[in-house]
Design a protein around this motif. Structure first.
Motif, PDB file in Angstrom:
ATOM      1  N   ILE B 115      16.689 -20.596 104.486  1.00  0.00           N
ATOM      2  CA  ILE B 115      16.011 -20.960 105.716  1.00  0.00           C
ATOM      3  C   ILE B 115      16.652 -21.378 106.814  1.00  0.00           C
ATOM      4  O   ILE B 115      16.791 -21.177 107.999  1.00  0.00           O
ATOM      5  N   GLY B 116      17.673 -22.312 106.431  1.00  0.00           N
ATOM      6  CA  GLY B 116      18.312 -23.322 107.497  1.00  0.00           C
ATOM      7  C   GLY B 116      19.355 -22.252 107.999  1.00  0.00           C
ATOM      8  O   GLY B 116      19.463 -22.150 109.135  1.00  0.00           O
ATOM      9  N   ILE B 117      19.961 -21.333 107.398  1.00  0.00           N
ATOM     10  CA  ILE B 117      20.947 -20.502 107.989  1.00  0.00           C
ATOM     11  C   ILE B 117      20.269 -19.043 108.605  1.00  0.00           C
ATOM     12  O   ILE B 117      20.607 -18.659 109.701  1.00  0.00           O
ATOM     13  N   PHE B 118      18.978 -19.069 108.334  1.00  0.00           N
ATOM     14  CA  PHE B 118      18.210 -18.119 109.100  1.00  0.00           C
ATOM     15  C   PHE B 118      18.062 -18.580 110.463  1.00  0.00           C
ATOM     16  O   PHE B 118      18.335 -17.830 111.399  1.00  0.00           O
ATOM     17  N   ALA B 119      17.307 -19.788 110.366  1.00  0.00           N
ATOM     18  CA  ALA B 119      17.397 -20.794 111.845  1.00  0.00           C
ATOM     19  C   ALA B 119      18.605 -20.513 112.665  1.00  0.00           C
ATOM     20  O   ALA B 119      18.447 -20.261 113.715  1.00  0.00           O
ATOM     21  N   ASN B 120      19.948 -20.613 111.878  1.00  0.00           N
ATOM     22  CA  ASN B 120      20.985 -20.691 112.723  1.00  0.00           C
ATOM     23  C   ASN B 120      21.274 -19.563 113.367  1.00  0.00           C
ATOM     24  O   ASN B 120      21.480 -19.394 114.489  1.00  0.00           O
ATOM     25  N   ASP B 121      20.830 -18.262 112.515  1.00  0.00           N
ATOM     26  CA  ASP B 121      21.015 -17.053 113.039  1.00  0.00           C
ATOM     27  C   ASP B 121      20.356 -16.583 114.189  1.00  0.00           C
ATOM     28  O   ASP B 121      20.625 -15.781 115.057  1.00  0.00           O
ATOM     29  N   CYS B 122      18.950 -17.415 114.020  1.00  0.00           N
ATOM     30  CA  CYS B 122      17.998 -17.048 115.185  1.00  0.00           C
ATOM     31  C   CYS B 122      18.458 -17.770 116.602  1.00  0.00           C
ATOM     32  O   CYS B 122      17.813 -17.789 117.801  1.00  0.00           O
ATOM     33  N   GLY B 123      19.426 -18.796 116.442  1.00  0.00           N
ATOM     34  CA  GLY B 123      19.824 -19.588 117.558  1.00  0.00           C
ATOM     35  C   GLY B 123      19.825 -21.129 117.441  1.00  0.00           C
ATOM     36  O   GLY B 123      20.022 -21.896 118.603  1.00  0.00           O
ATOM     37  N   ALA B 124      19.103 -21.527 116.542  1.00  0.00           N
ATOM     38  CA  ALA B 124      18.895 -22.972 116.258  1.00  0.00           C
ATOM     39  C   ALA B 124      20.331 -23.429 115.684  1.00  0.00           C
ATOM     40  O   ALA B 124      20.288 -23.734 114.446  1.00  0.00           O
ATOM     41  N   TRP B 125      21.353 -23.807 116.528  1.00  0.00           N
ATOM     42  CA  TRP B 125      22.646 -23.825 115.926  1.00  0.00           C
ATOM     43  C   TRP B 125      22.639 -24.980 115.198  1.00  0.00           C
ATOM     44  O   TRP B 125      22.561 -26.396 115.823  1.00  0.00           O
ATOM     45  N   GLN B 126      22.816 -25.012 113.874  1.00  0.00           N
ATOM     46  CA  GLN B 126      23.366 -26.146 113.059  1.00  0.00           C
ATOM     47  C   GLN B 126      22.473 -27.238 112.648  1.00  0.00           C
ATOM     48  O   GLN B 126      22.379 -27.845 111.594  1.00  0.00           O
ATOM     49  N   THR B 360      18.647  -3.862 118.437  1.00  0.00           N
ATOM     50  CA  THR B 360      19.709  -4.286 119.268  1.00  0.00           C
ATOM     51  C   THR B 360      20.942  -4.869 118.416  1.00  0.00           C
ATOM     52  O   THR B 360      20.290  -5.398 117.093  1.00  0.00           O
ATOM     53  N   LEU B 361      21.945  -5.278 118.845  1.00  0.00           N
ATOM     54  CA  LEU B 361      22.797  -5.983 118.226  1.00  0.00           C
ATOM     55  C   LEU B 361      22.551  -7.539 117.943  1.00  0.00           C
ATOM     56  O   LEU B 361      22.682  -7.831 116.622  1.00  0.00           O
ATOM     57  N   ALA B 362      21.518  -8.026 118.556  1.00  0.00           N
ATOM     58  CA  ALA B 362      21.192  -9.683 118.504  1.00  0.00           C
ATOM     59  C   ALA B 362      20.247  -9.200 117.297  1.00  0.00           C
ATOM     60  O   ALA B 362      20.087 -10.103 116.466  1.00  0.00           O
ATOM     61  N   ASP B 363      19.406  -8.210 117.325  1.00  0.00           N
ATOM     62  CA  ASP B 363      18.393  -7.983 116.005  1.00  0.00           C
ATOM     63  C   ASP B 363      19.203  -8.014 114.549  1.00  0.00           C
ATOM     64  O   ASP B 363      18.680  -8.390 113.837  1.00  0.00           O
ATOM     65  N   ALA B 364      20.389  -7.141 114.709  1.00  0.00           N
ATOM     66  CA  ALA B 364      20.821  -7.130 113.521  1.00  0.00           C
ATOM     67  C   ALA B 364      21.395  -8.139 112.815  1.00  0.00           C
ATOM     68  O   ALA B 364      21.342  -8.461 111.539  1.00  0.00           O
ATOM     69  N   ILE B 365      21.944  -9.181 113.660  1.00  0.00           N
ATOM     70  CA  ILE B 365      22.275 -10.635 113.201  1.00  0.00           C
ATOM     71  C   ILE B 365      20.975 -11.203 112.433  1.00  0.00           C
ATOM     72  O   ILE B 365      21.196 -11.723 111.335  1.00  0.00           O
ATOM     73  N   VAL B 366      19.750 -11.100 113.071  1.00  0.00           N
ATOM     74  CA  VAL B 366      18.652 -11.534 112.407  1.00  0.00           C
ATOM     75  C   VAL B 366      18.233 -10.843 111.252  1.00  0.00           C
ATOM     76  O   VAL B 366      18.032 -11.780 110.139  1.00  0.00           O
ATOM     77  N   ILE B 367      18.396  -9.711 111.367  1.00  0.00           N
ATOM     78  CA  ILE B 367      18.143  -9.016 110.118  1.00  0.00           C
ATOM     79  C   ILE B 367      18.752  -9.174 108.952  1.00  0.00           C
ATOM     80  O   ILE B 367      18.382  -9.542 107.843  1.00  0.00           O
ATOM     81  N   LEU B 368      20.217  -9.296 109.116  1.00  0.00           N
ATOM     82  CA  LEU B 368      21.292  -9.735 107.997  1.00  0.00           C
ATOM     83  C   LEU B 368      20.700 -11.060 107.389  1.00  0.00           C
ATOM     84  O   LEU B 368      20.901 -11.219 106.437  1.00  0.00           O
ATOM     85  N   GLY B 369      20.302 -12.109 108.446  1.00  0.00           N
ATOM     86  CA  GLY B 369      20.107 -13.362 107.887  1.00  0.00           C
ATOM     87  C   GLY B 369      18.800 -13.366 107.093  1.00  0.00           C
ATOM     88  O   GLY B 369      18.768 -14.172 106.192  1.00  0.00           O
ATOM     89  N   SER B 370      17.867 -12.345 107.418  1.00  0.00           N
ATOM     90  CA  SER B 370      16.681 -12.385 106.698  1.00  0.00           C
ATOM     91  C   SER B 370      17.061 -11.682 105.293  1.00  0.00           C
ATOM     92  O   SER B 370      16.049 -11.991 104.504  1.00  0.00           O
ATOM     93  N   VAL B 371      17.885 -11.072 105.133  1.00  0.00           N
ATOM     94  CA  VAL B 371      18.025 -10.496 103.591  1.00  0.00           C
ATOM     95  C   VAL B 371      18.725 -11.399 102.825  1.00  0.00           C
ATOM     96  O   VAL B 371      18.393 -11.372 101.652  1.00  0.00           O
ATOM     97  N   ASP B 372      19.289 -12.671 103.341  1.00  0.00           N
ATOM     98  CA  ASP B 372      19.826 -13.753 102.498  1.00  0.00           C
ATOM     99  C   ASP B 372      20.971 -13.360 101.601  1.00  0.00           C
ATOM    100  O   ASP B 372      20.561 -13.346 100.145  1.00  0.00           O
ATOM    101  N   ILE B 373      21.831 -12.812 102.054  1.00  0.00           N
ATOM    102  CA  ILE B 373      22.806 -12.017 100.873  1.00  0.00           C
ATOM    103  C   ILE B 373      23.673 -13.364 100.606  1.00  0.00           C
ATOM    104  O   ILE B 373      24.045 -14.222 101.421  1.00  0.00           O
ATOM    105  N   VAL B 374      24.169 -13.350  99.390  1.00  0.00           N
ATOM    106  CA  VAL B 374      25.469 -14.186  98.904  1.00  0.00           C
ATOM    107  C   VAL B 374      26.627 -13.138  98.588  1.00  0.00           C
ATOM    108  O   VAL B 374      26.511 -12.343  97.814  1.00  0.00           O
ATOM    109  N   VAL B 375      27.768 -13.326  99.265  1.00  0.00           N
ATOM    110  CA  VAL B 375      28.633 -12.128  99.192  1.00  0.00           C
ATOM    111  C   VAL B 375      29.250 -12.317  97.802  1.00  0.00           C
ATOM    112  O   VAL B 375      29.736 -11.228  97.015  1.00  0.00           O
ATOM    113  N   GLY B 376      29.330 -13.608  97.284  1.00  0.00           N
ATOM    114  CA  GLY B 376      29.712 -13.230  95.729  1.00  0.00           C
ATOM    115  C   GLY B 376      29.073 -12.602  94.938  1.00  0.00           C
ATOM    116  O   GLY B 376      29.550 -11.991  93.977  1.00  0.00           O
TER     117      GLY B 376
END
Lengths: 173, 380
Positions: B115-126, B360-376
């Motif tokens: 949730i925190g990182i998704f908000a981060n991706d939406c623009g609520a920085w940190q 749009t490019l900005a939406d792609a960031i939000v979409i990736l944030g909503s998937v909530d991946i852990v790269v490991g």
């Protein structure tokens, strides 16, 4: 509770619809002939009594004598699970039909099985390596990777005194 | 006059804050619109499936911490449950409850980060992330008390858990459970109707229920599209069968719904924890297994080498990210013949192209944030 169909049960169901499509039935899974795979899986997905609309997992296994791909299916409506397998005995160039037309969710998983085991999925629209880079030599999850017996690294004993430890390819010199 | 234009390729990542690790998104843009998207992964590929073929069943437990490192407890649990199913091991009642409690604490910790990182991706920085870290730290403290580690926990064992919780654990957990509802109410006030989050994520990355099922999605991605499927309910494991809770389901299948579902699941996890802490019985936390040697006065330990019968098993649980499954093929030897992780982060990425092309490019960031991946867990 999810009912897990045994391989015998699912083989019986498939037999009723597609005679001689089933190659083998074990307690855990049923193996389907490669040429009727897509047909059988499409029927399992669409038949109202089956409705396996969810492909839970797709995995390749190197059984040494043959390669196999396991499809773990799930029916949300009936809360049932079943495992179907398909084999390819061509050691050099194993290939099975792609199920991406049946479940688009298989796309990345087929690429993974191709990348690590070298199983070709005929009909996959975008079959490329996924974790390793293009030009990586060999397919690391194969048991004969680097031509080591059992695919093991030299110097690493399986277990001291374990039968088969001499197969582990460790340097005895 | 016409202006000559051509498609432009933008690499998002591998080092990019919104990829949450080393993941690369290769976007082809026409102006600001995405016309093609390609995922490049494998930067964190550690070939765990090959490594596991060389190690004993017990030695493989630490690997499962390191796939989804934000939810190590559920990784442990999924793996030991697969081996238990393969070997027909019964797990004592208290261990079942401890597993449920730890898995739900882990879900709160993991969803908080999401949730925190998704908000981060939406623009609520940190700022939201730091609030979420505050809760997560308290949960990690509880893990530290229970098993000595905070991130790579290695707590579950085949046949139970590694050790019982100390006496001070229960009061501290109850104290945390009293605090958390106030915090969650605060987050709901701050985030749910936050104008920026709503504007950035409503109607973005929409998937219909049919698409979500066809693309093998699971977890909040699947429930966000309106499919009420939760393995904790559909196929109860550990102590979930004795506990009452609801499944949060979305309606629109967009990024906002996935975010709301994670917030709602925090509440459900608290509800589960409240019941599980009260219901937990006394008793052993580890099944005595044939070959284990137990010194008087010490905890029973797991036998060093398991040899499951020839066969195979596919066992799955509901991890914070979705269906986490382990497929193990045994040849009767001391290490798995084949060890496969069905990782939700990886499979949830399958429809990324479908979701991003046309936005749009900005939406792609939000979409990736909503998937909530852990790269490991994507690369393993």
């Amino acid at each position: 509770m999810t009912t897990c169909l045994t391989g015998i049960q699912i083989a019986h169901l498939i037999d009723g619809q597609f005679p001689d499509a089933v190659e083998d039935a074990q307690p855990e899974f049923a193996t389907v002939k490669s040429e009727s795979l897509v047909e059988v899986l499409t029927w399992l997905r669409d038949d109202p009594d089956q409705e396996y609309k969810f492909l839970s997992s797709l995995t390749g296994v190197d059984r040494i004598q043959w390669f196999e791909v396991a499809y773990h299916l799930e029916s949300f409506k009936h809360n049932r699970a079943a495992t179907i397998k398909v084999r390819s005995s061509d050691r050099e160039n194993p290939s099975v039909p792609s199920v991406v037309p049946v479940w688009p969710g298989a796309q990345l998983q087929e690429r993974e099985a191709y990348d690590l085991l070298g199983i070709r999925f005929e009909g996959n629209p975008d079959l490329r390596r996924i974790f390793l880079w293009d030009g990586f030599a060999g397919f690391p999850l194969r048991k004969d990777y680097l031509n080591l017996p059992g695919g093991q690294m030299p110097g690493l004993e399986r277990f001291p005194g374990e039968p088969g430890a001499e197969l582990s390819g460790r340097g005895t010199e | 006059m016409t202006i000559k234009s051509e498609p432009f390729v933008v690499n998002v990542g591998p080092q990019h804050p919104s990829t949450h690790g080393v993941f690369r998104l290769r976007l082809t843009l026409d102006g600001e619109k995405i016309i093609d998207a390609d995922m490049v992964m494998g930067y964190l590929h550690r070939s765990m499936e090959k490594l596991a073929e060389e190690r004993t069943y017990t030695q493989n437990i630490p690997f499962t911490d390191r796939t989804d490192y934000l939810a190590a407890m559920t990784g442990n649990l999924a793996y030991v449950m697969a081996v238990e199913k393969l070997m027909d091991i019964e797990v004592p009642e208290r261990a079942q409850f401890l597993r449920t409690i730890m898995a739900e604490l882990q879900r709160i910790a993991s969803h908080s980060m999401a949730i925190g990182i998704f908000a981060n991706d939406c623009g609520a920085w940190q700022t939201p992330v730091m609030h979420m870290f505050r809760d997560r730290e308290k949960i990690l403290d509880l893990f530290e008390m229970a098993c000595g580690a905070r991130l790579t926990l290695n707590y579950m064992r085949i046949g139970g858990v590694s050790r019982d919780i100390p006496d001070e654990w229960m009061p501290q957990a109850k104290k945390l459970l009293k605090e958390l509802p106030k915090r969650f109410a605060e987050y709901e006030d701050l985030l749910l109707s936050n104008e920026i989050i709503v504007a950035r994520s409503r109607g973005v990355g929409v998937l219909t229920p049919e698409q979500a099922i066809a693309y093998s999605l699971s977890g909040p991605m699947l429930r966000g599209s309106g499919v009420a499927w939760d393995i904790r309910k559909a196929d109860p494991y550990a102590a979930y069968g004795k506990i009452d809770f609801d499944i949060a389901v979305g309606t629109n299948g967009d990024a906002y719904d996935r975010f709301v579902i994670r917030l709602a699941e925090l509440r459900q996890s608290l509800h589960i924890l409240d019941q599980a802490l009260d219901m937990m019985p006394d008793g052993p936390v580890h099944q005595r297994l044939g070959t284990s040697t137990v010194q008087p006065g010490t905890q029973p330990i797991a036998p060093l080498v398991f040899r499951p019968p020839v066969g195979e098993v596919y066992s799955r649980i509901e991890s914070p990210r979705g269906e986490l499954g382990y497929y193990i093929v045994s040849d009767g030897g001391p290490s798995p013949f084949r060890f496969h992780i069905r990782s939700p982060s990886f499979i949830n990425l399958t429809p990324l192209k479908l979701m991003t092309v046309g936005s749009t490019l900005a939406d792609a960031i939000v979409i990736l944030g909503s998937v909530d991946i852990v790269v490991g867990e994507v690369d393993r």
